[in-house]
Scaffold this motif. Structure first.
Motif, PDB file in Angstrom:
ATOM      1  N   VAL A  94     -86.272 -39.543  21.351  1.00 39.18           N
ATOM      2  CA  VAL A  94     -86.749 -40.899  21.086  1.00 39.18           C
ATOM      3  C   VAL A  94     -87.577 -40.906  19.803  1.00 39.18           C
ATOM      4  O   VAL A  94     -88.483 -40.105  19.627  1.00 39.18           O
ATOM      5  N   ARG A  95     -87.235 -41.822  18.906  1.00 46.56           N
ATOM      6  CA  ARG A  95     -87.984 -41.957  17.658  1.00 46.56           C
ATOM      7  C   ARG A  95     -89.294 -42.706  17.902  1.00 46.56           C
ATOM      8  O   ARG A  95     -89.407 -43.444  18.889  1.00 46.56           O
ATOM      9  N   LEU A  96     -90.239 -42.519  16.980  1.00 43.14           N
ATOM     10  CA  LEU A  96     -91.599 -42.982  17.221  1.00 43.14           C
ATOM     11  C   LEU A  96     -92.160 -43.743  16.026  1.00 43.14           C
ATOM     12  O   LEU A  96     -92.151 -43.246  14.899  1.00 43.14           O
ATOM     13  N   GLY A  97     -92.651 -44.951  16.286  1.00 41.91           N
ATOM     14  CA  GLY A  97     -93.376 -45.721  15.285  1.00 41.91           C
ATOM     15  C   GLY A  97     -94.819 -45.866  15.729  1.00 41.91           C
ATOM     16  O   GLY A  97     -95.096 -46.001  16.928  1.00 41.91           O
ATOM     17  N   LEU A  98     -95.756 -45.828  14.779  1.00 42.22           N
ATOM     18  CA  LEU A  98     -97.178 -45.866  15.128  1.00 42.22           C
ATOM     19  C   LEU A  98     -97.936 -46.897  14.303  1.00 42.22           C
ATOM     20  O   LEU A  98     -97.694 -47.059  13.102  1.00 42.22           O
ATOM     21  N   SER A  99     -98.892 -47.560  14.945  1.00 40.37           N
ATOM     22  CA  SER A  99     -99.768 -48.513  14.272  1.00 40.37           C
ATOM     23  C   SER A  99    -100.946 -47.804  13.625  1.00 40.37           C
ATOM     24  O   SER A  99    -101.480 -46.837  14.177  1.00 40.37           O
ATOM     25  N   THR A 100    -101.373 -48.297  12.463  1.00 37.72           N
ATOM     26  CA  THR A 100    -102.582 -47.787  11.811  1.00 37.72           C
ATOM     27  C   THR A 100    -103.350 -48.946  11.195  1.00 37.72           C
ATOM     28  O   THR A 100    -102.758 -49.952  10.796  1.00 37.72           O
ATOM     29  N   HIS A 101    -104.680 -48.768  11.147  1.00 37.05           N
ATOM     30  CA  HIS A 101    -105.539 -49.797  10.571  1.00 37.05           C
ATOM     31  C   HIS A 101    -106.576 -49.229   9.614  1.00 37.05           C
ATOM     32  O   HIS A 101    -107.199 -49.975   8.870  1.00 37.05           O
ATOM     33  N   ASP A 102    -106.808 -47.927   9.674  1.00 38.59           N
ATOM     34  CA  ASP A 102    -107.814 -47.326   8.797  1.00 38.59           C
ATOM     35  C   ASP A 102    -107.461 -45.858   8.534  1.00 38.59           C
ATOM     36  O   ASP A 102    -106.455 -45.345   9.045  1.00 38.59           O
ATOM     37  N   ASP A 103    -108.293 -45.183   7.746  1.00 43.05           N
ATOM     38  CA  ASP A 103    -108.000 -43.807   7.328  1.00 43.05           C
ATOM     39  C   ASP A 103    -107.905 -42.836   8.494  1.00 43.05           C
ATOM     40  O   ASP A 103    -107.023 -41.978   8.530  1.00 43.05           O
ATOM     41  N   VAL A 104    -108.820 -42.959   9.429  1.00 42.12           N
ATOM     42  CA  VAL A 104    -108.823 -42.048  10.585  1.00 42.12           C
ATOM     43  C   VAL A 104    -107.545 -42.223  11.396  1.00 42.12           C
ATOM     44  O   VAL A 104    -106.907 -41.243  11.803  1.00 42.12           O
ATOM     45  N   GLU A 105    -107.172 -43.469  11.624  1.00 43.67           N
ATOM     46  CA  GLU A 105    -105.947 -43.720  12.388  1.00 43.67           C
ATOM     47  C   GLU A 105    -104.716 -43.225  11.644  1.00 43.67           C
ATOM     48  O   GLU A 105    -103.764 -42.733  12.277  1.00 43.67           O
ATOM     49  N   LEU A 106    -104.720 -43.332  10.332  1.00 43.36           N
ATOM     50  CA  LEU A 106    -103.578 -42.836   9.569  1.00 43.36           C
ATOM     51  C   LEU A 106    -103.460 -41.326   9.702  1.00 43.36           C
ATOM     52  O   LEU A 106    -102.357 -40.794   9.903  1.00 43.36           O
ATOM     53  N   GLU A 107    -104.557 -40.621   9.623  1.00 45.33           N
ATOM     54  CA  GLU A 107    -104.523 -39.160   9.783  1.00 45.33           C
ATOM     55  C   GLU A 107    -104.021 -38.780  11.168  1.00 45.33           C
ATOM     56  O   GLU A 107    -103.209 -37.857  11.325  1.00 45.33           O
ATOM     57  N   THR A 108    -104.508 -39.495  12.187  1.00 46.65           N
ATOM     58  CA  THR A 108    -104.069 -39.243  13.561  1.00 46.65           C
ATOM     59  C   THR A 108    -102.570 -39.483  13.703  1.00 46.65           C
ATOM     60  O   THR A 108    -101.840 -38.702  14.311  1.00 46.65           O
ATOM     61  N   ALA A 109    -102.117 -40.581  13.115  1.00 46.47           N
ATOM     62  CA  ALA A 109    -100.698 -40.936  13.202  1.00 46.47           C
ATOM     63  C   ALA A 109     -99.820 -39.922  12.480  1.00 46.47           C
ATOM     64  O   ALA A 109     -98.785 -39.492  13.006  1.00 46.47           O
ATOM     65  N   MET A 110    -100.215 -39.537  11.288  1.00 45.28           N
ATOM     66  CA  MET A 110     -99.402 -38.594  10.518  1.00 45.28           C
ATOM     67  C   MET A 110     -99.265 -37.253  11.224  1.00 45.28           C
ATOM     68  O   MET A 110     -98.228 -36.586  11.131  1.00 45.28           O
ATOM     69  N   ALA A 111    -100.303 -36.867  11.960  1.00 42.23           N
ATOM     70  CA  ALA A 111    -100.256 -35.601  12.700  1.00 42.23           C
ATOM     71  C   ALA A 111     -99.191 -35.635  13.800  1.00 42.23           C
ATOM     72  O   ALA A 111     -98.690 -34.591  14.226  1.00 42.23           O
TER      73      ALA A 111
END
Length: 201
Positions: A94-111
């Motif tokens: 299953v492919r995965l899309g993630l929401s981000t709103h700030d720098d911390v969330e982007l780092e979490t998402a990219m991981a």
């Protein structure tokens, strides 16, 4: 992976039945506050409709049900990401899309190695109460540089007049909710979005 530039988000299979036959190729089913049996019915109906019209279906939040029902794409917010079993999602293909709103969330998402990153709200939005100020076009350009080559989805307050600016700033796809579902003529508005995004395919 290339995503369609027009990304419709709706809260029922009934909306999918209304709008996907018009030519929508990417749709998220985003349902809140329903019991599991209702969710299962909605997902099954949406999946059948999307298969019929060759539209990519993305299930919001309910990754377990998505796997059980054979769906191949889920979208998670940051809170859901904290509790989701990413290895199980990956193992199910299953492919995965993630929401981000700030720098911390982007780092979490990219991981989490997602298949796309969503950024919002780009403009003020009435969809839900947000603790984040509008991100603006500059943030799209910043995120584009940081997430390449992962597709970037812009969401929040978008309309056809703001579309070109979002794409020029670096968005690959524009997610749309209330601009269509609260429109006096959702079908006509959907056709307008499809026509407008065709030049960005």
């Amino acid at each position: 992976m290339k995503l369609d530039p027009f990304y419709l988000i709706v809260d029922s299979a009934a909306w999918i039945e209304r709008l996907v036959p018009l030519g929508v190729k990417l749709v998220q089913l985003r349902i809140k506050d329903r019991d599991e049996k209702e969710l299962q019915t909605e997902i099954r109906t949406a999946k059948a409709l999307c298969a019929r019209f060759r539209c990519q279906l993305i299930i919001n939040d309910y990754w377990r049900l998505a796997i059980e029902e054979g769906c191949d794409f889920v979208h998670l917010g940051q809170e859901d990401l904290q509790t989701a079993d990413l290895s199980r999602i990956q193992a199910a293909g299953v492919r995965l899309g993630l929401s981000t709103h700030d720098d911390v969330e982007l780092e979490t998402a990219m991981a989490a190695k997602p298949d796309y990153i969503a950024l919002g709200p780009i403009y003020p939005t009435i969809l839900k109460k947000m603790k984040w100020a509008p991100q603006g076009l500059e943030r799209i350009a910043e995120w584009r540089a940081r997430v390449t080559p992962i597709p970037l989805i812009a969401i929040g307050g978008l309309n056809p007049d703001r579309l070109d600016s979002a794409f020029e700033a670096g968005a690959d796809s524009a997610a749309v909710v209330t601009d269509i579902t609260l429109n006096d003529d959702p079908e006509a508005r959907t056709r307008e979005w499809i026509e407008k995004t065709n030049q960005w395919r």
